[in-house]
Design a protein around this motif. Structure first.
Motif, PDB file in Angstrom:
ATOM      1  N   MET A  23      -5.978   5.802  -2.345  1.00  0.00           N
ATOM      2  CA  MET A  23      -5.659   5.851  -3.762  1.00  0.00           C
ATOM      3  C   MET A  23      -6.546   6.812  -4.550  1.00  0.00           C
ATOM      4  SD  MET A  23      -3.041   4.097  -3.842  1.00  0.00           S
ATOM      5  CE  MET A  23      -2.697   4.242  -2.091  1.00  0.00           C
ATOM      6  N   GLY A  69      -7.515   1.779   2.276  1.00  0.00           N
ATOM      7  CA  GLY A  69      -6.634   1.719   1.116  1.00  0.00           C
ATOM      8  C   GLY A  69      -7.251   2.352  -0.115  1.00  0.00           C
ATOM      9  N   GLU A  70      -8.526   2.094  -0.333  1.00  0.00           N
ATOM     10  CA  GLU A  70      -9.222   2.668  -1.488  1.00  0.00           C
ATOM     11  C   GLU A  70      -9.281   4.188  -1.390  1.00  0.00           C
ATOM     12  OE1 GLU A  70     -12.889   0.563  -1.254  1.00  0.00           O
ATOM     13  OE2 GLU A  70     -12.228  -1.056  -2.592  1.00  0.00           O
ATOM     14  N   THR A  83      -2.082  -1.562  -5.411  1.00  0.00           N
ATOM     15  CA  THR A  83      -3.219  -1.523  -4.490  1.00  0.00           C
ATOM     16  C   THR A  83      -3.917  -2.875  -4.456  1.00  0.00           C
ATOM     17  OG1 THR A  83      -3.537   0.836  -4.941  1.00  0.00           O
ATOM     18  CG2 THR A  83      -5.357  -0.326  -3.891  1.00  0.00           C
ATOM     19  N   ALA A 140       2.133   1.951  -3.518  1.00  0.00           N
ATOM     20  CA  ALA A 140       1.041   2.560  -4.291  1.00  0.00           C
ATOM     21  C   ALA A 140       0.842   4.013  -3.879  1.00  0.00           C
ATOM     22  CB  ALA A 140      -0.253   1.765  -4.085  1.00  0.00           C
ATOM     23  N   GLN A 182       1.260   7.308  -6.225  1.00  0.00           N
ATOM     24  CA  GLN A 182       0.166   8.283  -6.310  1.00  0.00           C
ATOM     25  C   GLN A 182       0.669   9.690  -5.976  1.00  0.00           C
ATOM     26  OE1 GLN A 182      -2.813   8.311  -7.390  1.00  0.00           O
ATOM     27  NE2 GLN A 182      -4.310   9.272  -6.038  1.00  0.00           N
ATOM     28  N   LEU A 214       0.844  -1.199   0.000  1.00  0.00           N
ATOM     29  CA  LEU A 214       0.000   0.000   0.000  1.00  0.00           C
ATOM     30  C   LEU A 214       0.880   1.251   0.000  1.00  0.00           C
ATOM     31  CD1 LEU A 214      -3.109   0.320   0.019  1.00  0.00           C
ATOM     32  CD2 LEU A 214      -2.943   0.806   2.463  1.00  0.00           C
ATOM     33  N   GLU A 270      -2.836   1.164  -9.328  1.00  0.00           N
ATOM     34  CA  GLU A 270      -3.934   0.200  -9.161  1.00  0.00           C
ATOM     35  C   GLU A 270      -3.394  -1.205  -8.937  1.00  0.00           C
ATOM     36  OE1 GLU A 270      -7.799  -1.341  -8.883  1.00  0.00           O
ATOM     37  OE2 GLU A 270      -7.021   0.714  -8.725  1.00  0.00           O
TER      38      GLU A 270
END
Length: 324
Positions: free
Chosen positions: A320, A316-317, A292, A204, A208, A201, A289
């Motif tokens: 992102m 986590g969602e 993630t 990611a 990001q 995570l 993605e």
């Protein structure tokens, strides 16, 4: 279990309790300033959530969470000095508001303070917590050195870059989660599983962050948009553009990263245009993605209740989908 916002509130209350103004003010005021600037507080929140996920009491994880947050902010103070960054979270950086020497010394004090916060734990927990923290702290330093080295290198590879962001960013997020598991008394297998989840995570998250540095909204991002381009940082976006762009675009990109013009606007805009037209911007979104989803796959292997997995997945969602 609580909501993410409830965990945030619990942590912020603890932060306020721990924040005091004392002499010498030129040492401690900069510390209070950076800690009060805000930020996502994602690392301490994840420590609290993870402690509860594995059957512990999140309140017992507050000092470890605080240690992670103080250390993270210490690293930002020193990073901003090294990058000569003017803004942090939309506000003037510590070394700009005071001076470089103050930023260095206040940062040093924050590092020491972060270790002091583990003194509230008994011997059984103190050793694994501080061992993990020391390992993570030196990895963060190694990651920062890789980052500095890459600025003067023209042969940085994507695997090298991914190693750098793993050390500089991902391991601290992973450690925050593992600390929550340690305090909860989770099994070694669970501790390593949640560490892997946090590390993926974290990768990611940094990808990001790199993307937002180039394409984020200046009103919400909180840092100077295009700062990585101005500093000639070899981000995933840049390295992918070198792979995917047309030969003439590659030559232009390499030239742009070899100069420091007085007016950075053209450099930033041209570089961003190459990132987009080459497909590097879209490829970066895909990699975000992918990491993630890989993190979520690890999450599914953990022996915890479905609703607890869902809370970590939602976190986590949200991470992102952020714009800051």
């Amino acid at each position: 279990m609580h909501t993410i916002e409830e965990y945030r509130t619990v942590f912020l209350n603890h932060l306020r309790e721990k924040t005091t103004s004392k002499e010498p003010v030129n040492l401690y005021d900069p510390i209070n300033y950076i800690l009060e600037l805000g930020g996502k507080r994602l690392r301490p929140i994840l420590s609290l959530i993870t402690c509860d996920v594995f059957g512990g009491d999140h309140r017992k994880a507050l000092d470890a969470a605080m240690a992670i947050e103080v250390f993270h902010n210490f690293s930002l103070v020193h990073d901003d000095i090294m990058d000569d960054a003017p803004l942090r979270r939309g506000k003037v950086t510590v070394h700009e508001k005071w001076d470089i020497n103050t930023g260095i010394l206040s940062g040093d004090a924050m590092l020491i303070n972060s270790y002091q916060l583990f003194e509230s734990y008994d011997a059984i927990q103190f050793k694994p917590l501080t061992q993990l923290f020391s390992k993570t702290a030196i990895e963060v330093c190694e990651g920062q050195q890789y980052d500095v080295d890459f600025e003067s290198r023209d042969d940085v590879t994507i695997p090298e870059y991914l190693k750098m962001i793993t050390y500089k960013t991902a391991v601290l997020l992973a450690a925050a989660m593992k600390m929550g598991a340690i305090i909860a008394g989770a099994s070694k297998t669970s501790q390593e599983g949640i560490y892997s989840y946090g590390k993926l995570l974290g990768i990611a998250f940094q990808l990001q962050d790199d993307y937002l540095d180039a394409f984020g909204d200046p009103k919400t991002f909180g840092k100077q948009v295009g700062g990585d381009i101005i500093s000639n940082k070899k981000t995933f976006l840049y390295l992918k553009a070198l792979e995917m762009a047309k030969p003439e675009q590659v030559r232009e990109l390499e030239h742009l990263y070899s100069v420091q013009p007085k007016d950075f606007e053209d450099k930033v805009n041209t570089t961003k245009a190459i990132f987009k037209s080459s497909g590097a911007a879209e490829r970066t979104r895909i990699e975000i993605e992918n990491y993630t989803q890989e993190a979520f796959a690890v999450l599914e292997t953990l022996e915890i209740k479905a609703e607890k997995k869902e809370l970590l997945k939602v976190f986590g969602e949200n991470l992102m989908q952020r714009t800051v």
